[in-house]
Design a protein around this motif. Structure first.
Motif, PDB file in Angstrom:
ATOM      1  N   GLY A  12      31.611  78.897  70.533  1.00 19.52           N
ATOM      2  CA  GLY A  12      30.561  77.450  69.673  1.00 19.52           C
ATOM      3  C   GLY A  12      29.552  78.877  68.730  1.00 19.52           C
ATOM      4  N   SER A  13      28.110  77.506  68.857  1.00 20.66           N
ATOM      5  CA  SER A  13      27.399  78.164  67.591  1.00 20.66           C
ATOM      6  C   SER A  13      25.971  77.686  68.581  1.00 20.66           C
ATOM      7  CB  SER A  13      27.167  77.259  66.644  1.00 20.66           C
ATOM      8  OG  SER A  13      27.228  76.026  66.860  1.00 20.66           O
ATOM      9  N   ALA A  14      24.938  78.817  68.754  1.00 16.30           N
ATOM     10  CA  ALA A  14      23.424  78.021  69.046  1.00 16.30           C
ATOM     11  C   ALA A  14      22.314  78.267  68.041  1.00 16.30           C
ATOM     12  CB  ALA A  14      23.214  79.073  69.753  1.00 16.30           C
ATOM     13  N   SER A  15      21.584  77.164  67.911  1.00 17.51           N
ATOM     14  CA  SER A  15      20.460  77.366  66.597  1.00 17.51           C
ATOM     15  C   SER A  15      19.393  76.579  67.606  1.00 17.51           C
ATOM     16  CB  SER A  15      20.680  76.705  65.049  1.00 17.51           C
ATOM     17  OG  SER A  15      20.745  75.302  65.618  1.00 17.51           O
ATOM     18  N   VAL A  16      18.367  77.861  66.865  1.00 17.40           N
ATOM     19  CA  VAL A  16      16.176  77.040  67.262  1.00 17.40           C
ATOM     20  C   VAL A  16      15.830  77.782  65.499  1.00 17.40           C
ATOM     21  CG1 VAL A  16      16.089  79.809  67.532  1.00 17.40           C
ATOM     22  CG2 VAL A  16      15.159  77.807  68.654  1.00 17.40           C
ATOM     23  N   GLU A  17      15.372  76.427  65.389  1.00 13.82           N
ATOM     24  CA  GLU A  17      14.003  75.958  63.833  1.00 13.82           C
ATOM     25  C   GLU A  17      13.328  75.601  64.684  1.00 13.82           C
ATOM     26  OE1 GLU A  17      14.597  73.548  59.962  1.00 13.82           O
ATOM     27  OE2 GLU A  17      16.211  73.617  61.678  1.00 13.82           O
ATOM     28  N   VAL A  18      11.949  75.905  64.261  1.00  8.56           N
ATOM     29  CA  VAL A  18      10.425  75.947  63.676  1.00  8.56           C
ATOM     30  C   VAL A  18      10.553  75.432  62.537  1.00  8.56           C
ATOM     31  CG1 VAL A  18      10.078  77.097  65.663  1.00  8.56           C
ATOM     32  CG2 VAL A  18       9.662  77.961  63.859  1.00  8.56           C
ATOM     33  N   LEU A  26       4.393  49.891  59.766  1.00 14.20           N
ATOM     34  CA  LEU A  26       4.488  51.348  61.320  1.00 14.20           C
ATOM     35  C   LEU A  26       3.964  52.694  59.703  1.00 14.20           C
ATOM     36  CD1 LEU A  26       8.208  51.551  61.750  1.00 14.20           C
ATOM     37  CD2 LEU A  26       5.889  51.065  63.145  1.00 14.20           C
ATOM     38  N   SER A  27       3.354  53.502  60.885  1.00 14.48           N
ATOM     39  CA  SER A  27       2.757  54.327  59.846  1.00 14.48           C
ATOM     40  C   SER A  27       3.404  56.120  60.839  1.00 14.48           C
ATOM     41  CB  SER A  27       1.014  54.599  60.245  1.00 14.48           C
ATOM     42  OG  SER A  27       0.500  54.394  61.668  1.00 14.48           O
ATOM     43  N   TYR A  28       3.405  56.509  60.051  1.00 16.64           N
ATOM     44  CA  TYR A  28       4.124  58.149  60.878  1.00 16.64           C
ATOM     45  C   TYR A  28       3.434  59.053  60.582  1.00 16.64           C
ATOM     46  CZ  TYR A  28       8.067  55.495  60.550  1.00 16.64           C
ATOM     47  OH  TYR A  28       9.318  54.714  60.312  1.00 16.64           O
ATOM     48  N   SER A  29       2.872  60.112  61.818  1.00 15.67           N
ATOM     49  CA  SER A  29       1.808  61.047  61.682  1.00 15.67           C
ATOM     50  C   SER A  29       3.101  62.494  61.678  1.00 15.67           C
ATOM     51  CB  SER A  29       0.874  60.996  62.591  1.00 15.67           C
ATOM     52  OG  SER A  29       1.970  61.207  63.926  1.00 15.67           O
ATOM     53  N   ASP A  30       1.955  63.327  60.660  1.00 16.62           N
ATOM     54  CA  ASP A  30       3.147  64.797  60.080  1.00 16.62           C
ATOM     55  C   ASP A  30       2.952  65.281  61.639  1.00 16.62           C
ATOM     56  OD1 ASP A  30       2.141  63.591  57.734  1.00 16.62           O
ATOM     57  OD2 ASP A  30       1.302  65.812  57.628  1.00 16.62           O
ATOM     58  N   TYR A  31       3.831  66.103  61.936  1.00 17.72           N
ATOM     59  CA  TYR A  31       4.562  66.835  63.455  1.00 17.72           C
ATOM     60  C   TYR A  31       5.012  68.108  63.426  1.00 17.72           C
ATOM     61  CZ  TYR A  31       9.054  64.925  62.751  1.00 17.72           C
ATOM     62  OH  TYR A  31      10.419  64.761  62.800  1.00 17.72           O
ATOM     63  N   ALA A  32       5.198  69.258  64.046  1.00 15.78           N
ATOM     64  CA  ALA A  32       5.443  70.416  63.623  1.00 15.78           C
ATOM     65  C   ALA A  32       6.687  70.336  65.200  1.00 15.78           C
ATOM     66  CB  ALA A  32       4.741  71.268  64.628  1.00 15.78           C
ATOM     67  N   TYR A  33       7.486  70.617  64.871  1.00 13.54           N
ATOM     68  CA  TYR A  33       8.292  70.605  65.324  1.00 13.54           C
ATOM     69  C   TYR A  33       9.626  71.958  65.267  1.00 13.54           C
ATOM     70  CZ  TYR A  33      11.791  71.838  61.351  1.00 13.54           C
ATOM     71  OH  TYR A  33      12.436  71.765  60.032  1.00 13.54           O
ATOM     72  N   LEU A  34      10.029  71.434  66.745  1.00 10.32           N
ATOM     73  CA  LEU A  34      10.865  73.034  67.954  1.00 10.32           C
ATOM     74  C   LEU A  34      12.786  72.106  68.116  1.00 10.32           C
ATOM     75  CD1 LEU A  34      11.298  75.933  68.807  1.00 10.32           C
ATOM     76  CD2 LEU A  34      10.874  74.443  71.196  1.00 10.32           C
ATOM     77  N   PRO A  66      11.430  68.865  71.063  1.00  3.86           N
ATOM     78  CA  PRO A  66      10.086  68.565  71.027  1.00  3.86           C
ATOM     79  C   PRO A  66       9.048  68.208  69.759  1.00  3.86           C
ATOM     80  CG  PRO A  66       9.634  70.670  71.759  1.00  3.86           C
ATOM     81  CD  PRO A  66      11.474  70.001  71.015  1.00  3.86           C
ATOM     82  N   GLU A  67       8.112  67.261  69.694  1.00  2.00           N
ATOM     83  CA  GLU A  67       7.783  66.872  68.543  1.00  2.00           C
ATOM     84  C   GLU A  67       6.198  67.423  68.147  1.00  2.00           C
ATOM     85  OE1 GLU A  67       8.785  63.681  66.514  1.00  2.00           O
ATOM     86  OE2 GLU A  67      10.852  64.152  65.987  1.00  2.00           O
ATOM     87  N   SER A  68       5.342  67.608  68.351  1.00  2.00           N
ATOM     88  CA  SER A  68       3.791  67.750  67.942  1.00  2.00           C
ATOM     89  C   SER A  68       3.534  66.966  67.304  1.00  2.00           C
ATOM     90  CB  SER A  68       3.765  69.530  68.736  1.00  2.00           C
ATOM     91  OG  SER A  68       2.285  69.238  68.413  1.00  2.00           O
ATOM     92  N   HIS A  69       2.713  66.276  67.396  1.00  2.00           N
ATOM     93  CA  HIS A  69       2.155  65.310  65.737  1.00  2.00           C
ATOM     94  C   HIS A  69       0.403  65.092  65.680  1.00  2.00           C
ATOM     95  CE1 HIS A  69       5.860  62.367  65.265  1.00  2.00           C
ATOM     96  NE2 HIS A  69       5.958  63.416  66.193  1.00  2.00           N
ATOM     97  N   THR A  70      -0.078  64.825  64.162  1.00  2.00           N
ATOM     98  CA  THR A  70      -1.142  65.578  64.696  1.00  2.00           C
ATOM     99  C   THR A  70      -1.824  64.344  65.311  1.00  2.00           C
ATOM    100  OG1 THR A  70      -1.252  63.464  62.695  1.00  2.00           O
ATOM    101  CG2 THR A  70      -1.286  66.446  61.884  1.00  2.00           C
TER     102      THR A  70
END
Length: 157
Positions: free
Chosen positions: A79-85, A102-110, A134-138
């Protein structure tokens, strides 16, 4: 060690682009070192980039991240596993006051992924898929966490 380069592209071209169905073009790429034994375990550390061009639609964005991944192709467990930020930037030149656009806000993600198969015995195996993003939006009201898990047990006579 080796250098891994991956690229992909998707194009959506509708006969009649309206509402949620609009022409767009997605480009994605990954680059970085990969090391290890292909018959046992390999690891990769990749820079990732993605661009969605959706014309005049507000969904157009740039995205960049760092991904660490591991994969194994052993006889009993593979198998495989990955984590991306990373971070996604939406274009900010909408220039509309239409409340139905619709408007979209920038975000940091994991982004965390696991896909694997365990051969428990000659006739019985288990497949697992896990995802957590999870997404952490402005704009705090836009924060969201997506995830799922799947376990499949297989009997082969």
């Amino acid at each position: 060690a080796e250098v891994l380069l991956r690229g992909s592209s998707e194009v959506w071209d509708y006969d009649q682009a309206t509402g949620a169905w609009y022409d767009s073009w997605l480009l994605a790429g990954q680059a970085g070192p990969r090391w290890g034994d292909p018959l046992r375990a390999r690891f990769a550390f990749l820079m990732t980039a993605e661009r969605l061009d959706a014309g005049d639609e507000p969904e157009s964005y740039w995205q960049g991240g760092l991904r660490f991944g591991a994969e194994s192709m052993a006889r009993r467990l593979s198998g495989s596993a990955s984590v991306e930020v990373g971070y996604r930037w939406y274009r900010d030149d909408l220039g509309t006051t239409d409340e139905f656009v619709l408007s979209y806000s920038d975000y940091a993600y994991l982004a965390f992924w696991v896909v694997g198969n365990w051969a428990i015995s000659e006739h019985f195996s288990a497949d697992v898929t896990l995802n957590f993003e999870p997404e952490s939006h402005t704009e705090r009201d836009d924060n969201v966490t997506l995830g799922f898990a799947s376990l499949r047990l297989v009997w082969r006579p």
